[in-house]
Design an enzyme around this catalytic site. Structure first.
Site, PDB file in Angstrom:
ATOM      1  CE1 TYR A  39      -3.953   1.741  -0.195  1.00 54.72           C
ATOM      2  CE2 TYR A  39      -3.700   2.351   2.098  1.00 54.72           C
ATOM      3  CZ  TYR A  39      -4.367   2.461   0.903  1.00 54.72           C
ATOM      4  OH  TYR A  39      -5.439   3.305   0.808  1.00 54.72           O
ATOM      5  CE  LYS A  94     -22.265 -20.646 -16.091  1.00 53.74           C
ATOM      6  NZ  LYS A  94     -22.257 -21.697 -17.113  1.00 53.74           N
ATOM      7  CD  GLU A 136     -23.048 -18.068 -18.065  1.00 54.30           C
ATOM      8  OE1 GLU A 136     -21.883 -18.028 -18.467  1.00 54.30           O
ATOM      9  OE2 GLU A 136     -23.836 -18.971 -18.409  1.00 54.30           O
ATOM     10  CG  ASP A 137     -27.325 -17.670 -17.228  1.00 56.17           C
ATOM     11  OD1 ASP A 137     -26.907 -18.326 -18.194  1.00 56.17           O
ATOM     12  OD2 ASP A 137     -27.477 -18.169 -16.098  1.00 56.17           O
ATOM     13  CG  ASP A 162     -25.684 -18.640 -21.289  1.00 60.05           C
ATOM     14  OD1 ASP A 162     -25.946 -19.644 -20.635  1.00 60.05           O
ATOM     15  OD2 ASP A 162     -25.307 -17.568 -20.782  1.00 60.05           O
ATOM     16  CB  ALA A 195     -35.595 -19.869 -31.624  1.00 58.09           C
ATOM     17  N   GLY A 196     -33.224 -19.238 -28.873  1.00 52.20           N
ATOM     18  CA  GLY A 196     -32.607 -18.128 -28.155  1.00 52.20           C
ATOM     19  C   GLY A 196     -31.099 -18.145 -28.279  1.00 52.20           C
ATOM     20  CB  ALA A 197     -28.542 -16.934 -25.882  1.00 52.67           C
ATOM     21  CG  ASN A 286     -28.553 -26.832 -17.156  1.00 53.10           C
ATOM     22  OD1 ASN A 286     -28.493 -28.011 -16.882  1.00 53.10           O
ATOM     23  ND2 ASN A 286     -27.717 -26.246 -17.991  1.00 53.10           N
ATOM     24  CG  ASN A 318     -22.027 -23.265 -20.456  1.00 53.13           C
ATOM     25  OD1 ASN A 318     -21.836 -23.516 -19.271  1.00 53.13           O
ATOM     26  ND2 ASN A 318     -23.017 -22.483 -20.881  1.00 53.13           N
TER      27      ASN A 318
HETATM   28  N1  LIG Z   1     -26.414 -27.249 -21.044  1.00 55.18           N
HETATM   29  C1  LIG Z   1     -25.863 -26.074 -21.242  1.00 55.18           C
HETATM   30  O1  LIG Z   1     -24.638 -25.928 -21.262  1.00 55.18           O
HETATM   31  C2  LIG Z   1     -26.715 -24.878 -21.456  1.00 55.18           C
HETATM   32  C3  LIG Z   1     -28.073 -24.960 -21.390  1.00 55.18           C
HETATM   33  N2  LIG Z   1     -28.810 -23.843 -21.622  1.00 55.18           N
HETATM   34  C4  LIG Z   1     -30.255 -23.966 -21.444  1.00 55.18           C
HETATM   35  O2  LIG Z   1     -30.926 -23.539 -22.628  1.00 55.18           O
HETATM   36  C5  LIG Z   1     -32.127 -22.889 -22.273  1.00 55.18           C
HETATM   37  C6  LIG Z   1     -32.224 -21.550 -22.993  1.00 55.18           C
HETATM   38  O3  LIG Z   1     -31.210 -20.685 -22.544  1.00 55.18           O
HETATM   39  P1  LIG Z   1     -30.862 -19.356 -23.372  1.00 55.18           P
HETATM   40  O4  LIG Z   1     -30.712 -19.666 -24.807  1.00 55.18           O
HETATM   41  O5  LIG Z   1     -29.729 -18.732 -22.652  1.00 55.18           O
HETATM   42  O6  LIG Z   1     -32.183 -18.499 -23.125  1.00 55.18           O
HETATM   43  P2  LIG Z   1     -32.986 -17.502 -24.113  1.00 55.18           P
HETATM   44  O7  LIG Z   1     -33.928 -16.773 -23.233  1.00 55.18           O
HETATM   45  O8  LIG Z   1     -32.039 -16.728 -24.942  1.00 55.18           O
HETATM   46  O9  LIG Z   1     -33.807 -18.470 -25.080  1.00 55.18           O
HETATM   47  C7  LIG Z   1     -34.843 -19.292 -24.631  1.00 55.18           C
HETATM   48  C8  LIG Z   1     -35.485 -19.906 -25.844  1.00 55.18           C
HETATM   49  O10 LIG Z   1     -36.274 -20.992 -25.414  1.00 55.18           O
HETATM   50  C9  LIG Z   1     -37.524 -20.877 -26.059  1.00 55.18           C
HETATM   51  N3  LIG Z   1     -38.575 -21.506 -25.265  1.00 55.18           N
HETATM   52  C10 LIG Z   1     -38.868 -21.310 -23.971  1.00 55.18           C
HETATM   53  N4  LIG Z   1     -39.936 -22.032 -23.619  1.00 55.18           N
HETATM   54  C11 LIG Z   1     -40.344 -22.681 -24.745  1.00 55.18           C
HETATM   55  C12 LIG Z   1     -41.396 -23.554 -25.045  1.00 55.18           C
HETATM   56  N5  LIG Z   1     -42.307 -23.901 -24.120  1.00 55.18           N
HETATM   57  N6  LIG Z   1     -41.496 -24.040 -26.296  1.00 55.18           N
HETATM   58  C13 LIG Z   1     -40.603 -23.689 -27.236  1.00 55.18           C
HETATM   59  N7  LIG Z   1     -39.583 -22.847 -27.019  1.00 55.18           N
HETATM   60  C14 LIG Z   1     -39.462 -22.343 -25.786  1.00 55.18           C
HETATM   61  C15 LIG Z   1     -37.771 -19.383 -26.204  1.00 55.18           C
HETATM   62  O11 LIG Z   1     -38.756 -19.146 -27.207  1.00 55.18           O
HETATM   63  P3  LIG Z   1     -39.216 -17.650 -27.648  1.00 55.18           P
HETATM   64  O12 LIG Z   1     -38.098 -17.169 -28.526  1.00 55.18           O
HETATM   65  O13 LIG Z   1     -40.482 -17.864 -28.370  1.00 55.18           O
HETATM   66  O14 LIG Z   1     -39.330 -16.859 -26.382  1.00 55.18           O
HETATM   67  C16 LIG Z   1     -36.373 -18.919 -26.593  1.00 55.18           C
HETATM   68  O15 LIG Z   1     -36.177 -19.031 -27.983  1.00 55.18           O
HETATM   69  C17 LIG Z   1     -32.162 -22.816 -20.742  1.00 55.18           C
HETATM   70  O16 LIG Z   1     -32.928 -23.868 -20.245  1.00 55.18           O
HETATM   71  C18 LIG Z   1     -30.723 -23.049 -20.333  1.00 55.18           C
HETATM   72  O17 LIG Z   1     -30.571 -23.680 -19.083  1.00 55.18           O
HETATM   73  C19 LIG Z   1     -28.280 -22.631 -21.944  1.00 55.18           C
HETATM   74  C20 LIG Z   1     -26.929 -22.503 -22.015  1.00 55.18           C
HETATM   75  C21 LIG Z   1     -26.029 -23.617 -21.713  1.00 55.18           C
HETATM   76  C1  LIG Z   2     -25.179 -24.037 -18.212  1.00 58.60           C
HETATM   77  C2  LIG Z   2     -25.671 -22.693 -18.470  1.00 58.60           C
HETATM   78  O1  LIG Z   2     -24.882 -21.788 -18.687  1.00 58.60           O
HETATM   79  C3  LIG Z   2     -27.085 -22.449 -18.520  1.00 58.60           C
HETATM   80  O2  LIG Z   2     -27.890 -23.382 -18.389  1.00 58.60           O
HETATM   81  O3  LIG Z   2     -27.460 -21.274 -18.711  1.00 58.60           O
HETATM   82 MG   LIG Z   3     -25.752 -19.875 -18.694  1.00 61.93          MG
END
Ligand SMILES: NC(=O)C1=CN([C@@H]2O[C@H](COP(=O)(O)OP(=O)(O)OC[C@H]3O[C@@H](n4cnc5c(N)ncnc54)[C@H](OP(=O)(O)O)[C@@H]3O)[C@@H](O)[C@H]2O)C=CC1
Ligand SMILES: CC(=O)C(=O)O
Ligand SMILES: [Mg+2]
Length: 422
Positions: A39, A94, A136-137, A162, A195-197, A286, A318
């Site tokens: 320091y 993480k 993240e997330d 993600d 159809a997300g991240a 998850n 991941n």
């Molecule tokens: N195993 C691993 O390493 C990882 C797992 N994941 C998992 O993937 C999932 C999504 O995460 P992430 O991409 O970050 O989140 P996002 O919020 O970016 O995307 C979620 C997606 O899931 C869709 N969704 C949610 N509910 C439904 C349903 N009932 N029917 C159809 N589609 C649905 C949403 O649809 P809409 O676009 O219409 O809203 C959206 O496109 C989580 O459960 C997460 O735990 C994520 C990262 C790593």
């Molecule tokens: C594993 C992870 O990053 C998730 O489910 O969002």
């Molecule tokens: Mg995550």
């Protein structure tokens, strides 16, 4: 989870002290002489050196081995938007994984941002203090613009775990699973629920590793993403197909692969029954997968099943990516994590699964045997060889693709996290 397991998880987080991470000292501090170095007045010297040349921050501070884990809490696992504070256990988690598996220090930052731009501005203003930033997330579609803007504005690696961590591990596992199923990636009919991240990044990387975009049905909450839909953002639109199929029930008929990156219990046993022979099911949501492995295995004895969880075989998560990808990127001081580095990580993971499993892994999972096949398509997170294999592949790819600011590390190969400082 049973009530007992839920309570065990709460106790784990609260006992003997709250949380999962702490900060440690790396220099002696027992005497006045030490304090005068750590320091005032000693600390002024490294300050002057860094003001003279910012690169000196890597020499005199922890910057070079420090990653910020940053979230807005808008897509916490598959739990949805619980807000920044409720994301803290995941972000601390993480940090645990960064430290345990790759010897990387990390700090979690949960940002209460009123807009994507506010989030970008907040992160951009604190970026210089870190060696890298792990986003993240953060939910789609906001995550795509956030990451793009931060990659552009920051001179250190910015990586949305993600998206890319998940994609790297998913594709590595998928290439192996298809091989075991006796199928070619270019022929595989794929259904991606979500159809997300994670989903968009996984399907993009799967296509760049051989899958055909026209063989992929991606679905969101409204069903199949097809070219007749007018409600698609630009990221979903990349996967719009010409098809009459509209629902998961329609799409799953005859599919070779199901990738779930959506939410819990969304694939029914009846839908699984409609898949082709030797179906590959990655139910990666998850904490609760799109279909429970016990249910899937009861319905189909030919299924190759993976989840994101540590308590079932084939953990496609991941955690197998981000610690080692950052390790390699930090060690060559990469300015970014590019496609070449991601593909190198895919192949390192994929290839390692084909090697004999060390006894320490068998012991950690209380198994007598684990070999490449339906029940073992991807290395386990507790495999210490990941540190060397993935980090070195990523570092080499960074050097070869021209984003490294330092040569390939002379202290590689790494056999343990004790060696990360060379
Ligand atoms: N195993 C691993 O390493 C990882 C797992 N994941 C998992 O993937 C999932 C999504 O995460 P992430 O991409 O970050 O989140 P996002 O919020 O970016 O995307 C979620 C997606 O899931 C869709 N969704 C949610 N509910 C439904 C349903 N009932 N029917 C159809 N589609 C649905 C949403 O649809 P809409 O676009 O219409 O809203 C959206 O496109 C989580 O459960 C997460 O735990 C994520 C990262 C790593
Ligand atoms: C594993 C992870 O990053 C998730 O489910 O969002
Ligand atoms: Mg995550």
């Amino acid at each position: 989870m049973t009530d007992a397991k839920k309570q065990a998880a709460l106790d784990y987080h609260s006992q003997p002290i709250p949380g999962k991470l702490s900060v440690e000292l790396t220099k002696p501090t027992v005497s006045a002489k030490h304090l005068a170095l750590a320091y005032s007045p000693g600390v002024a010297e490294p300050c002057r050196e860094i003001a003279r040349d910012p690169e000196n921050a890597y020499l005199y501070t922890g910057k070079g081995n420090l990653v910020a884990v940053i979230s807005d809490g808008s897509a916490i696992l598959g739990l949805g938007d619980l807000g920044p504070l409720a994301s803290k256990p995941v972000m601390e988690g993480k940090g645990v994984l960064f430290k345990k598996f790759a010897g990387i220090n990390s700090v979690d930052i949960e940002v209460n941002a009123e807009s994507p731009q506010a989030f970008i501005d907040t992160v951009a203003r604190i970026a210089d203090t870190w060696g890298g930033i792990n986003l993240e997330d953060i939910k789609a579609p906001e995550c795509f613009e956030i990451e793009r803007a931060l990659v552009e504005q920051c001179s250190i690696p910015v990586f949305h775990d993600d998206q890319h961590g998940t994609a790297i591990v998913t594709v590595a596992g998928m290439l192996n699973a298809l091989d075991i199923a006796g199928k070619k990636v270019e022929d595989a009919r794929v259904v991606c629920l979500g159809a997300g991240a994670a989903a968009v990044a996984c399907m993009k990387l799967l296509v760049s590793c051989g899958a055909r975009a026209e063989h992929i049905y991606m679905l969101d909450r409204k069903g199949v993403i097809h070219s007749g839909r007018e409600d698609l953002n630009q990221y979903k639109a990349m996967f719009a197909t010409e098809t009459e199929r509209r629902t998961l029930d329609d799409a799953i008929e005859g599919a070779d692969v199901f990738v779930g990156l959506s939410g819990p219990n969304l694939l029914s046993p009846e839908q699984l029954k409609k898949m082709a022979a030797n179906p590959v099911v990655f139910a990666c949501s998850n904490p609760d997968p799109e279909i429970h492995p016990d249910v899937a295995n009861a319905v189909r004895d030919d299924v190759i099943m993976a989840t994101g969880r540590s308590d079932f075989p084939n953990q496609v998560n991941n955690v197998l990516g981000f610690p080692f990808i950052f390790r390699g990127a930090l060690d060559v001081r990469a300015t970014r994590i590019n496609e070449e580095m991601k593909v190198a990580a895919v192949h390192a993971l994929k290839d390692l699964a084909r090697e004999p499993v060390p006894q320490e892994v068998l012991d950690a999972y209380e198994l007598d045997k684990l070999e490449f096949g339906c029940g073992y398509i991807i290395p386990t997170p507790l495999d210490t060889r990941l540190l060397d294999r993935v980090s070195s592949a990523v570092a080499q790819a960074a050097v070869d693709s021209g984003v490294a600011r330092k040569p390939y590390p002379s202290h590689y190969p790494l056999t343990s996290v004790e060696e990360v400082y060379g």
